[in-house]
Design a protein around this motif. Structure first.
Motif, mmCIF file in Angstrom:
data_model
loop_
_atom_site.group_PDB
_atom_site.id
_atom_site.type_symbol
_atom_site.label_atom_id
_atom_site.label_comp_id
_atom_site.label_asym_id
_atom_site.label_seq_id
_atom_site.Cartn_x
_atom_site.Cartn_y
_atom_site.Cartn_z
ATOM 1 N N CYS A 22 0.849 -1.186 0.000
ATOM 2 C CA CYS A 22 0.000 0.000 0.000
ATOM 3 C C CYS A 22 0.884 1.236 0.000
ATOM 4 O O CYS A 22 1.842 1.327 0.770
ATOM 5 C CB CYS A 22 -0.906 -0.008 1.223
ATOM 6 S SG CYS A 22 -1.956 1.455 1.356
ATOM 7 N N GLY A 23 0.583 2.184 -0.850
ATOM 8 C CA GLY A 23 1.349 3.414 -0.928
ATOM 9 C C GLY A 23 1.017 4.399 0.175
ATOM 10 O O GLY A 23 1.739 5.369 0.382
ATOM 11 N N HIS A 24 -0.064 4.148 0.918
ATOM 12 C CA HIS A 24 -0.458 5.065 1.979
ATOM 13 C C HIS A 24 0.031 4.602 3.355
ATOM 14 O O HIS A 24 0.723 5.325 4.053
ATOM 15 C CB HIS A 24 -1.981 5.221 1.998
ATOM 16 C CG HIS A 24 -2.483 6.119 3.067
ATOM 17 N ND1 HIS A 24 -2.292 7.483 3.019
ATOM 18 C CD2 HIS A 24 -3.149 5.871 4.208
ATOM 19 C CE1 HIS A 24 -2.829 8.023 4.092
ATOM 20 N NE2 HIS A 24 -3.355 7.060 4.835
ATOM 21 N N CYS A 25 -0.298 3.357 3.747
ATOM 22 C CA CYS A 25 0.067 2.866 5.089
ATOM 23 C C CYS A 25 1.183 1.824 5.055
ATOM 24 O O CYS A 25 1.591 1.332 6.096
ATOM 25 C CB CYS A 25 -1.153 2.292 5.797
ATOM 26 S SG CYS A 25 -1.772 0.743 5.105
ATOM 27 N N TYR A 26 1.661 1.471 3.867
ATOM 28 C CA TYR A 26 2.776 0.548 3.664
ATOM 29 C C TYR A 26 2.492 -0.877 4.139
ATOM 30 O O TYR A 26 3.418 -1.626 4.423
ATOM 31 C CB TYR A 26 4.072 1.088 4.306
ATOM 32 C CG TYR A 26 4.432 2.437 3.782
ATOM 33 C CD1 TYR A 26 4.900 2.593 2.485
ATOM 34 C CD2 TYR A 26 4.273 3.569 4.559
ATOM 35 C CE1 TYR A 26 5.219 3.836 1.971
ATOM 36 C CE2 TYR A 26 4.585 4.819 4.067
ATOM 37 C CZ TYR A 26 5.053 4.944 2.771
ATOM 38 O OH TYR A 26 5.357 6.181 2.279
ATOM 39 N N ARG A 52 -7.175 -3.606 -3.022
ATOM 40 C CA ARG A 52 -7.621 -2.687 -1.973
ATOM 41 C C ARG A 52 -6.908 -3.077 -0.688
ATOM 42 O O ARG A 52 -6.901 -4.231 -0.297
ATOM 43 C CB ARG A 52 -9.128 -2.761 -1.782
ATOM 44 C CG ARG A 52 -9.652 -1.771 -0.762
ATOM 45 C CD ARG A 52 -11.164 -1.708 -0.749
ATOM 46 N NE ARG A 52 -11.707 -1.274 -2.017
ATOM 47 C CZ ARG A 52 -11.838 -0.004 -2.406
ATOM 48 N NH1 ARG A 52 -11.420 0.953 -1.610
ATOM 49 N NH2 ARG A 52 -12.354 0.302 -3.569
ATOM 50 N N CYS A 53 -6.322 -2.091 -0.029
ATOM 51 C CA CYS A 53 -5.582 -2.337 1.202
ATOM 52 C C CYS A 53 -6.535 -2.810 2.298
ATOM 53 O O CYS A 53 -7.619 -2.266 2.486
ATOM 54 C CB CYS A 53 -4.860 -1.064 1.654
ATOM 55 S SG CYS A 53 -3.933 -1.271 3.180
ATOM 56 N N CYS A 56 -6.319 0.256 5.321
ATOM 57 C CA CYS A 56 -6.853 1.607 5.115
ATOM 58 C C CYS A 56 -7.879 1.697 3.988
ATOM 59 O O CYS A 56 -8.407 2.776 3.738
ATOM 60 C CB CYS A 56 -5.709 2.589 4.863
ATOM 61 S SG CYS A 56 -4.823 2.328 3.312
ATOM 62 N N ARG A 58 -7.602 1.819 0.835
ATOM 63 C CA ARG A 58 -7.233 2.605 -0.343
ATOM 64 C C ARG A 58 -6.735 1.687 -1.442
ATOM 65 O O ARG A 58 -6.315 0.562 -1.196
ATOM 66 C CB ARG A 58 -6.181 3.629 0.012
ATOM 67 C CG ARG A 58 -6.706 4.623 1.019
ATOM 68 C CD ARG A 58 -5.780 5.744 1.207
ATOM 69 N NE ARG A 58 -6.301 6.610 2.247
ATOM 70 C CZ ARG A 58 -5.933 7.848 2.414
ATOM 71 N NH1 ARG A 58 -5.030 8.372 1.618
ATOM 72 N NH2 ARG A 58 -6.436 8.567 3.375
ATOM 73 N N ASN A 60 -4.279 2.634 -3.653
ATOM 74 C CA ASN A 60 -2.966 3.115 -4.074
ATOM 75 C C ASN A 60 -1.923 2.045 -3.733
ATOM 76 O O ASN A 60 -1.258 2.105 -2.709
ATOM 77 C CB ASN A 60 -2.648 4.430 -3.361
ATOM 78 C CG ASN A 60 -1.307 4.980 -3.769
ATOM 79 O OD1 ASN A 60 -0.768 4.613 -4.812
ATOM 80 N ND2 ASN A 60 -0.755 5.847 -2.955
ATOM 81 N N THR A 61 -1.804 1.034 -4.590
ATOM 82 C CA THR A 61 -0.910 -0.089 -4.312
ATOM 83 C C THR A 61 0.129 -0.246 -5.416
ATOM 84 O O THR A 61 -0.082 0.181 -6.549
ATOM 85 C CB THR A 61 -1.697 -1.405 -4.188
ATOM 86 O OG1 THR A 61 -2.437 -1.624 -5.383
ATOM 87 C CG2 THR A 61 -2.638 -1.375 -3.002
#
Length: 86
Positions: A22-26, A52-53, A56, A58, A60-61
């Motif tokens: 995930c690009g947001h929460c890793y 989908r993470c 979170c 999101r 953004n993966t």
């Protein structure tokens, strides 16, 4: 050498894992390419698969590939496709 991994089918044929970060929460998830190919299709490019993470929610993966070493399997949980009986 397996060559460039441009599709899920090529990664599945080489018996690889898909490492999704995930690009947001890793948060990192590990999936067998063969199982993902059964769901999204064998010719689907890796960069177009949307995950989908779990933490979170999101999308953004980033997807990377990793060879599976049979002598030293990767640490962590690997998602496996389950077949349901009706």
């Amino acid at each position: 050498m397996a060559g460039p991994m441009d599709s899920v089918g090529r990664a599945a044929k080489a018996n690889m894992l898909l490492i999704v970060e995930c690009g947001h929460c890793y948060h990192v998830g590990r999936f067998r390419a063969n199982d993902v190919a059964k769901v999204v299709g064998w010719n689907k490019p890796l960069e177009t698969i949307r995950f989908r993470c779990k933490r979170c929610s999101r999308t953004n993966t980033m997807v990377k590939t990793q060879f599976i070493d049979q002598d030293h399997p990767p640490k962590g949980y690997i998602w496996v496709l389950q077949k349901f009986k009706l």
